[in-house]
Every structure is written in structure tokens, then in C-alpha cells.
Write a protein that holds these residues in place. Structure first.
Motif: not given
Length: 126
Positions: A104-117
Motif C-alpha cells: 500500500g505504501v509503495h502504491m501510494s508513492k507511485l500515485i504521488d509521483e504520477v500526480a506530481k508529474k
């Protein structure tokens, strides 16, 4: 006893509470990481077996060492569980590593990266 019966749910809750106390307070094995928690417990309807899902906050090495330590302490944990709970049969415990929080933490980081990009990158044209 059905799998989701009230009695089975109550037994699962009691075993979860006792396992957490035993792992946190009574096991002195240095291999077991201090940030180890019991996430869920599934006791079979016949009270013969139990799956304990363990989460370890740490790196891969800490997780492996904790699982080795818990596997070596299975008989002690079962004995303490029998002493603390009044069950007809004390279940044989299998410890399984639960990586759902880490996932869950890993997926949250990936979502944050996509949102930031997406926010800093090109705007969506209509």
C-alpha cells in the motif's frame, strides 16, 4: 462451526490479542524486530490450525530474520497460548509474512509521483 460464525470470529479476536501480547512482551529472541505486529489471524473451524499474518516494519533482511525467529518460537508461542486461552484444542500456528501495508505504501508513492508529474508537466488540453 462455520468459518464466519460468531464463535469463530470471537476465537480469532482472542487469539490475535494473545499472539500480539506474546510476541511483544514475552519472546526475547533478538532476531524478532521490535516493530512486529500481528495483522490478522485465521483459526480453522476445528481449532487445529491457525494462520497468523505478521507485518514487520523494516527492510527485507529484518523481515526474514523475524520470520526465522518466529518459526523457531512456534512451540513456545503455542504453549503460552494454551496457558492463556481456554480452548478445547490449541491450534498449531503458522506465521505468514503480510506485506499488504508495504504494498500500500509503495502504491501510494507511485500515485504521488504520477500526480506530481501531471501537475508539473503539461496541462491537459480540452
Amino acid at each position: 462451526m462455520r468459518k464466519n460464525s460468531i464463535k469463530n470470529t470471537r476465537v480469532n479476536t482472542e487469539v490475535l490479542r494473545e499472539l500480539s501480547n506474546i510476541i511483544r512482551n514475552e519472546i526475547k529472541d533478538p532476531r524478532i524486530h521490535p516493530m512486529t505486529s500481528v495483522m490478522a489471524v485465521e483459526v480453522a473451524p476445528d481449532l487445529k490450525t491457525c494462520k497468523a499474518y505478521i507485518s514487520v516494519l523494516g527492510n527485507q533482511e529484518a523481515q526474514e530474520e523475524t520470520m526465522v525467529g518466529l518459526k523457531s518460537a512456534e512451540s513456545y508461542v503455542r504453549r503460552q497460548l494454551a496457558r492463556n486461552l481456554n480452548l478445547r484444542n490449541t491450534p498449531e500456528i503458522r506465521f505468514l509474512l503480510d506485506q499488504s501495508i508495504e504494498y500500500g505504501v509503495h502504491m501510494s508513492k507511485l500515485i504521488d509521483e504520477v500526480a506530481k508529474k501531471d501537475a508539473s508537466g503539461t496541462e491537459i488540453e480540452e
